[in-house]
Motif scaffolding. Structure first.
Motif, PDB file in Angstrom:
ATOM      1  N   ILE A   1       0.847  -1.185   0.000  1.00 34.91           N
ATOM      2  CA  ILE A   1       0.000   0.000   0.000  1.00 34.91           C
ATOM      3  C   ILE A   1       0.888   1.241   0.000  1.00 34.91           C
ATOM      4  CG2 ILE A   1      -1.793   1.260   1.265  1.00 34.91           C
ATOM      5  CD1 ILE A   1      -2.468  -1.462   2.592  1.00 34.91           C
TER       6      ILE A   1
ATOM      7  N   THR B   1      -9.848  -4.616  -6.706  1.00 34.86           N
ATOM      8  CA  THR B   1      -9.505  -3.282  -6.200  1.00 34.86           C
ATOM      9  C   THR B   1     -10.654  -2.728  -5.403  1.00 34.86           C
ATOM     10  OG1 THR B   1      -8.146  -2.925  -8.136  1.00 34.86           O
ATOM     11  CG2 THR B   1      -8.735  -0.986  -6.886  1.00 34.86           C
TER      12      THR B   1
ATOM     13  N   PHE C   1      -8.961  -2.152   6.048  1.00 36.79           N
ATOM     14  CA  PHE C   1      -9.180  -1.224   4.942  1.00 36.79           C
ATOM     15  C   PHE C   1     -10.362  -1.600   4.048  1.00 36.79           C
ATOM     16  CE2 PHE C   1      -4.602  -1.093   5.863  1.00 36.79           C
ATOM     17  CZ  PHE C   1      -4.485   0.244   6.216  1.00 36.79           C
ATOM     18  N   PHE C   2     -10.727  -2.870   4.013  1.00 39.99           N
ATOM     19  CA  PHE C   2     -11.803  -3.291   3.111  1.00 39.99           C
ATOM     20  C   PHE C   2     -12.471  -4.551   3.650  1.00 39.99           C
ATOM     21  CE2 PHE C   2      -7.795  -5.056   1.553  1.00 39.99           C
ATOM     22  CZ  PHE C   2      -8.069  -6.413   1.501  1.00 39.99           C
TER      23      PHE C   2
ATOM     24  N   SER D   1      -2.043   6.489  -1.603  1.00 38.44           N
ATOM     25  CA  SER D   1      -3.064   5.775  -2.357  1.00 38.44           C
ATOM     26  C   SER D   1      -4.368   5.684  -1.571  1.00 38.44           C
ATOM     27  CB  SER D   1      -2.577   4.359  -2.690  1.00 38.44           C
ATOM     28  OG  SER D   1      -3.579   3.650  -3.367  1.00 38.44           O
ATOM     29  N   GLU D   2      -5.464   5.754  -2.307  1.00 35.01           N
ATOM     30  CA  GLU D   2      -6.785   5.635  -1.691  1.00 35.01           C
ATOM     31  C   GLU D   2      -7.401   4.257  -1.928  1.00 35.01           C
ATOM     32  OE1 GLU D   2      -9.255   8.856  -2.895  1.00 35.01           O
ATOM     33  OE2 GLU D   2      -7.819  10.354  -2.226  1.00 35.01           O
ATOM     34  N   LYS D   3      -6.642   3.369  -2.554  1.00 33.68           N
ATOM     35  CA  LYS D   3      -7.174   2.038  -2.823  1.00 33.68           C
ATOM     36  C   LYS D   3      -6.091   0.986  -2.603  1.00 33.68           C
ATOM     37  CE  LYS D   3      -6.352   2.373  -7.781  1.00 33.68           C
ATOM     38  NZ  LYS D   3      -6.917   2.239  -9.099  1.00 33.68           N
ATOM     39  N   ILE D   4      -6.566  -0.229  -2.464  1.00 33.61           N
ATOM     40  CA  ILE D   4      -5.668  -1.361  -2.287  1.00 33.61           C
ATOM     41  C   ILE D   4      -6.081  -2.440  -3.290  1.00 33.61           C
ATOM     42  CG2 ILE D   4      -7.104  -2.409  -0.515  1.00 33.61           C
ATOM     43  CD1 ILE D   4      -4.495  -3.398   0.808  1.00 33.61           C
ATOM     44  N   THR D   5      -5.103  -3.201  -3.776  1.00 37.43           N
ATOM     45  CA  THR D   5      -5.403  -4.278  -4.706  1.00 37.43           C
ATOM     46  C   THR D   5      -5.039  -5.611  -4.050  1.00 37.43           C
ATOM     47  OG1 THR D   5      -4.939  -2.850  -6.605  1.00 37.43           O
ATOM     48  CG2 THR D   5      -4.959  -5.217  -7.005  1.00 37.43           C
TER      49      THR D   5
END
Length: 191
Positions: free
Chosen positions: A143, A191, A173-174, A147-151
Motif C-alpha cells: 500500500i 480493487t 481497509f476493506f 493511495s486511496e485504494k488497495i489491490t
C-alpha cells in the motif's frame, strides 16, 4: 550316470524355455506413453487427475480394459479395441478414493491394462494430492501512503479450472466478497 545328468539338464532347460514362452503369451505387448494433462487432485473436491495415454499395440488385435486394485477408480471403464500395430490415444481419468486423499503429496499406484486375449500389463501412475486451502495464493500488493485504494489478489496455483469460486476479502481497509471463475494458473485482482 552321465545320461541321467544329461536327461535332467535337458528337462530343466526345456521347462525353462516353456515357462519363458508362456510368460510372453500371458503379457500384453503394449507400449504406453503417459502424459499428464492434470496430475493434481484437490483432496476436498471430486475432480479427477487426467492423463493422456498413447498406446501402441505390438501384439494381436484385442480389446483392452484399464483398472487398478488399489483404491482408485479409472475411466474409461469400458473396454476399447486396438488392432495390431495401431496407436490409440485415450484420455484416462483417475479418481482416488477418500482414504487415499487424506494425505497430501505424491501418490504412486499400480494400474493394469488387461487384454481379453493377450494378458495383463502393469505400470504406475503418480498423482499429486493437495488440500483446497493450499491450491491458492492470496494477498495484497504493498500500500502506497498516498493511495486511496488497495489491490488484493487470488491466484490459482495449479492446472485446475474452477467454474465458481466465492472469495471473501477483509481487513481494516476493506471488506467484500465476490463470486467468479478461475482458470488454471490464473491470478485475479480485486480493487
Amino acid at each position: 550316470m552321465a545320461n541321467k545328468i544329461l536327461a535332467i539338464a535337458v528337462f530343466i532347460i526345456t521347462s525353462f524355455l516353456i515357462i519363458i514362452s508362456m510368460s510372453a503369451v500371458l503379457a500384453s505387448d503394449l507400449v504406453i506413453e503417459k502424459t499428464p494433462v492434470n496430475d493434481v487432485v484437490v483432496s476436498d473436491l471430486s475432480q479427477p487427475a487426467v492423463f493422456s495415454f498413447k498406446i501402441t499395440n505390438n501384439g494381436d488385435d484385442d480389446y483392452f480394459t484399464i483398472y487398478s486394485l488399489v483404491g482408485v477408480k479409472i475411466e474409461p471403464t469400458d473396454s476399447f479395441f486396438i488392432s495390431s500395430g495401431e496407436v490409440k490415444e485415450i484420455l484416462v481419468k483417475v479418481y482416488p478414493n477418500k482414504d487415499l486423499k487424506q494425505d497430501t503429496g505424491s501418490l504412486v499406484f499400480v494400474y493394469k491394462i488387461k487384454g481379453e486375449n493377450s494378458g495383463i500389463q502393469e505400470d504406475t501412475l503418480t498423482i499429486n494430492v493437495v488440500r483446497f486451502s493450499d491450491a491458492f495464493s492470496a494477498g495484497a500488493y504493498p500500500i502506497e501512503p498516498q493511495s486511496e485504494k488497495i489491490t488484493a489478489y487470488l491466484k490459482n496455483d495449479y492446472n485446475i479450472k474452477y467454474g465458481k469460486v466465492k472469495a471473501k476479502f477483509s481487513s481494516v481497509f476493506f471488506d467484500f466478497s465476490q463470486e467468479f471463475s478461475l482458470e488454471p494458473l490464473e491470478k485475479k485482482e480485486f480493487t
